[in-house]
Design an enzyme around this catalytic site. Structure first.
Site, short mmCIF file in Angstrom:
data_model
loop_
_atom_site.label_atom_id
_atom_site.label_comp_id
_atom_site.label_asym_id
_atom_site.label_seq_id
_atom_site.Cartn_x
_atom_site.Cartn_y
_atom_site.Cartn_z
N TYR A 8 -16.22 -0.39 5.11
CA TYR A 8 -15.72 0.42 3.99
C TYR A 8 -16.76 0.31 2.86
O TYR A 8 -17.27 -0.78 2.58
CB TYR A 8 -14.36 -0.14 3.57
CG TYR A 8 -13.87 0.36 2.25
CD1 TYR A 8 -13.66 1.72 2.03
CD2 TYR A 8 -13.59 -0.52 1.21
CE1 TYR A 8 -13.21 2.18 0.81
CE2 TYR A 8 -13.14 -0.06 -0.02
CZ TYR A 8 -12.95 1.29 -0.21
OH TYR A 8 -12.51 1.74 -1.42
N LYS A 18 -2.85 0.71 3.57
CA LYS A 18 -3.02 1.65 4.66
C LYS A 18 -1.86 1.57 5.66
O LYS A 18 -0.73 1.75 5.28
CB LYS A 18 -4.39 1.42 5.30
CG LYS A 18 -5.54 1.31 4.28
CD LYS A 18 -5.76 2.61 3.55
CE LYS A 18 -6.60 2.60 2.30
NZ LYS A 18 -7.47 1.56 1.94
#
Ligand code: PLP
Length: 379
Positions: A98, A195
């Site tokens: 990420y 998430k």
């Protein structure tokens, strides 16, 4: 217990005061003590909170760890794990994490004298070569964001342990439903609970799970000492989200497979990244270490303009950052999640101007395919 049972019951004991089936949101900053030094194990809510503790117990069970500590965001969990590394020590990190992880390591932690190597962790020889006598941590993300590259967690954990380093795996994309890094040999697991764990796009949070009690204790010390705790409400939202993790992941997964099949047959798509496709180069590794292929798919339309036309034409798929919610989100990594990485590096890593990432939700798959079909016609 089975995974679905643990999702619902681990850490979720009925409230001792009332029998409430849902763990209460203990929205309090402190706790009244009966006498000097006499309390119920709770002194101050940065240090202990029963709602947060329930989530931590739940996640420790789901990931198979000795314990877990919940933080204010996924980045706060990564920051907490980074405290296992001191000035003068070295971290080997996947070069396709990420973007925020790369930003934190290079622009913040590097200022404190920690050294980094960002390498292709899908190649064990490259990883082996990168270890130095002062390497303390191997940071892996599998599948990686956004090109869905995998790394062999068991093999790399063995390599790291032989060289005296700890292994942390960012398991955000897979969730413990699909992958259990601690069982594969890692020492620590981190998640952006924002998430799939929370799953409803209504909370920001993070969690770190450790295999050894010693590491759990250190994370607890950092949680209290640095203070980036997960709030009681957010802890409750994640705990509630996890109750349906198994059923949501089943649906995410089956929708993901169908959409990947559909996208793979589209002539306007130059390249598609999804570990579940039969010709995906790392399909065998995915089958070895995961129990499914997930719901994250990236595909390359060849140019910024083409990606822009698709993203402008979708209606049901929402254009936005983040992933893992019940609703399908579609994004443009080069200008969104990975904008903090140099353009040249981005292109080298496959994060090209034409790359689009889709986090497949749990809507009716026919509706999603119809939306993508319409949008592709506009490209
Ligand atoms: C794989 C991964 N790890 C960590 C993070 C950071 O999490 P948060 O946004 O909750 O701080 C993200 C965010 O997108 C992510 O995708």
């Amino acid at each position: 217990m089975g995974f679905s049972t643990d999702c619902i019951h681990a850490g979720n004991a009925p409230d001792p005061l009332t029998g409430a089936v849902s763990v209460p949101i203990y929205q309090t900053s402190t706790y009244v003590q009966e006498a000097l030094g006499k309390h119920k194990g709770y002194e101050y809510a940065r240090t202990q909170n029963p709602t947060r503790a329930a989530l931590e117990e739940n996640m420790a069970v789901l990931e198979g760890g000795a314990g877990a500590k919940a933080f204010a965001s996924g980045m706060a969990a990564i920051t907490a794990v980074s405290t296992f590394v001191k000035a003068g020590e070295h971290v080997v990190c996947s070069n396709m994490t990420y973007g925020g992880t790369h930003r934190y390591y290079t622009k913040i932690q590097a200022r404190s004298g920690v050294e980094f190597s960002f390498v292709d962790t899908s190649d064990e020889e490259i990883v082996r070569r990168e270890f130095r006598p002062n390497t303390r941590l191997l940071h892996l993300e599998s599948p990686t964001n956004p090109t869905m590259t995998l790394c062999d967690i068991a093999l790399l954990s063995q390599i790291a342990h032989e060289r005296g380093a700890l292994v942390v795996v960012d398991n955000t994309f897979a969730s413990p439903y699909l992958q259990k890094p601690l069982d594969l040999g890692a020492d620590l697991v981190i998640h952006s609970t924002t998430k799939f764990l929370n799953g409803h796009s209504d909370s920001i949070g993070g969690i770190a799970v450790a295999k050894s009690q010693e590491h759990v204790d250190w994370l607890g010390f950092v949680q209290n000492g640095a203070g980036a705790i997960l709030s009681p409400l957010d802890s409750w939202l994640v705990l509630r989200g996890i109750k349906t993790l198994a059923v949501r992941m089943e649906r995410h997964e089956s929708n993901g497979r169908e959409i990947a099949r559909f996208l793979a047959a589209q002539p306007k798509i130059e390249k598609i990244y999804y570990p579940g496709l039969p010709d995906y180069p790392q399909r065998a590794l995915a089958e070895k270490q995961m129990r499914g292929f997930g719901a994250m798919i990236s595909f390359d339309l060849g140019s910024y303009e083409a990606a822009g036309r698709l993203l402008g034409a979708v209606k049901l798929c929402s254009l936005g950052e983040s992933l893992g919610g019940v609703e399908t989100l579609i994004s443009h990594p080069a200008t969104m999640t990975h904008a903090s990485i140099d353009e040249a590096d981005r292109n080298r890593l496959g994060v090209t101007p034409g790359l689009v990432r889709i986090s497949v939700g749990i809507e009716d798959v026919e509706d999603l395919i119809a939306d993508l079909e319409r949008a592709l016609a506009a490209v």
